[in-house]
Write a protein that holds these residues in place. Sequence first.
Motif, mmCIF file in Angstrom:
data_model
loop_
_atom_site.group_PDB
_atom_site.id
_atom_site.type_symbol
_atom_site.label_atom_id
_atom_site.label_comp_id
_atom_site.label_asym_id
_atom_site.label_seq_id
_atom_site.Cartn_x
_atom_site.Cartn_y
_atom_site.Cartn_z
ATOM 1 N N HIS A 1 33.585 -11.247 6.924
ATOM 2 C CA HIS A 1 34.240 -11.797 5.737
ATOM 3 C C HIS A 1 33.241 -12.222 4.663
ATOM 4 N N ALA A 2 31.993 -11.788 4.767
ATOM 5 C CA ALA A 2 30.939 -12.265 3.859
ATOM 6 C C ALA A 2 31.286 -12.038 2.391
ATOM 7 N N SER A 3 31.708 -10.836 2.041
ATOM 8 C CA SER A 3 32.007 -10.558 0.631
ATOM 9 C C SER A 3 33.224 -11.343 0.168
ATOM 10 N N ASP B 1 42.407 -12.855 -0.766
ATOM 11 C CA ASP B 1 41.256 -13.228 0.066
ATOM 12 C C ASP B 1 41.593 -14.385 0.990
ATOM 13 N N LEU B 2 42.354 -15.346 0.502
ATOM 14 C CA LEU B 2 42.780 -16.442 1.380
ATOM 15 C C LEU B 2 43.675 -15.917 2.502
ATOM 16 N N ARG C 1 33.410 -14.229 -2.886
ATOM 17 C CA ARG C 1 34.393 -14.235 -3.987
ATOM 18 C C ARG C 1 35.156 -15.550 -4.022
ATOM 19 N N LEU C 2 35.557 -16.035 -2.853
ATOM 20 C CA LEU C 2 36.314 -17.280 -2.808
ATOM 21 C C LEU C 2 35.479 -18.468 -3.275
ATOM 22 N N ALA D 1 48.409 -21.349 1.295
ATOM 23 C CA ALA D 1 47.300 -20.515 1.756
ATOM 24 C C ALA D 1 46.047 -21.359 1.958
ATOM 25 N N VAL D 2 45.782 -22.241 1.013
ATOM 26 C CA VAL D 2 44.640 -23.144 1.144
ATOM 27 C C VAL D 2 44.822 -24.052 2.355
ATOM 28 N N ASP D 3 46.017 -24.599 2.521
ATOM 29 C CA ASP D 3 46.278 -25.477 3.663
ATOM 30 C C ASP D 3 46.021 -24.753 4.986
#
Length: 268
Positions: A134-136, A262-263, A140-141, A21-23
């Motif tokens: 996607h601000a919120s 979130d990701l 969080r991320l 997911a990070v990638d």
Amino acid sequence: MSATDQLWLPGNRCAALTAPAVDRVYRAAAAAAAAASTELQQRYGGPAAVGFLVDLRTRLAAPGGLVDAAGFAAVTRYHDPASCQRVLDKQVAYGMVVRHPDGTLRATERGAAFLTDLYALHAEVTARVWGAEHASRLARLVELTGRLLAAACTGQAAVDLAGAGPGGDAAEEVGAFGAVAPPYEPEGTPVGVLLLNRLGVLRYHRADAHAAAWTAAGHTARSIVDLPPGPARLAIEQETDRRAAGPYEGLDPEQRVMLLADLAALPG
């Protein structure tokens, strides 16, 4: 929340699920930033001039920021060392980087100016790619990745780098993560830049875990690239997850699920 509830997504499993997911999110944003950076790079001499400054930005952008030879070798462990040094030769010739006699790198005044401009460009690109909707989620991320980085920088959650040097040599204990962390975050850094850089640095944390795992299995940077799917590859990936699990142990079950959700919701 009971201990039983926590076991359904243990740290190693969270590390395994979070990595792709990070990638995905990081690569999409980084690709957009690279596509938008052509004019900026040309202003400073082109790709040959900026070279590794982009990869090492989270440390070299900091006032007095340094990356030592061991850290640089870890960051570039999958590349030919002589070729990497030739790239650095060009950056030095362009006046973007100083390479000290022991191999330690720092940005020159011109190199630092480029990185300041690069941070500004990344702010524009991430604002466009991730958008206000996607601000919120970004907030969080940023908080969760900040927790992960803080944990990864401590001894308890750090990757065991014994024997994980480039090419499988013992010694390079600074690792790639140690070369780029903690990321430079001057006051007022936009949330998109914070997240982009934190995700990038976290990828190096897993890269170190992976290097430690394949080294323990008797591989080198060259041989692991050629290792096909199968039981041996699976065992190395599982050992990577175990070694990368430390920071995720500090998140509670809800936070682990929120991180993944979130990701997954970000474009890329």
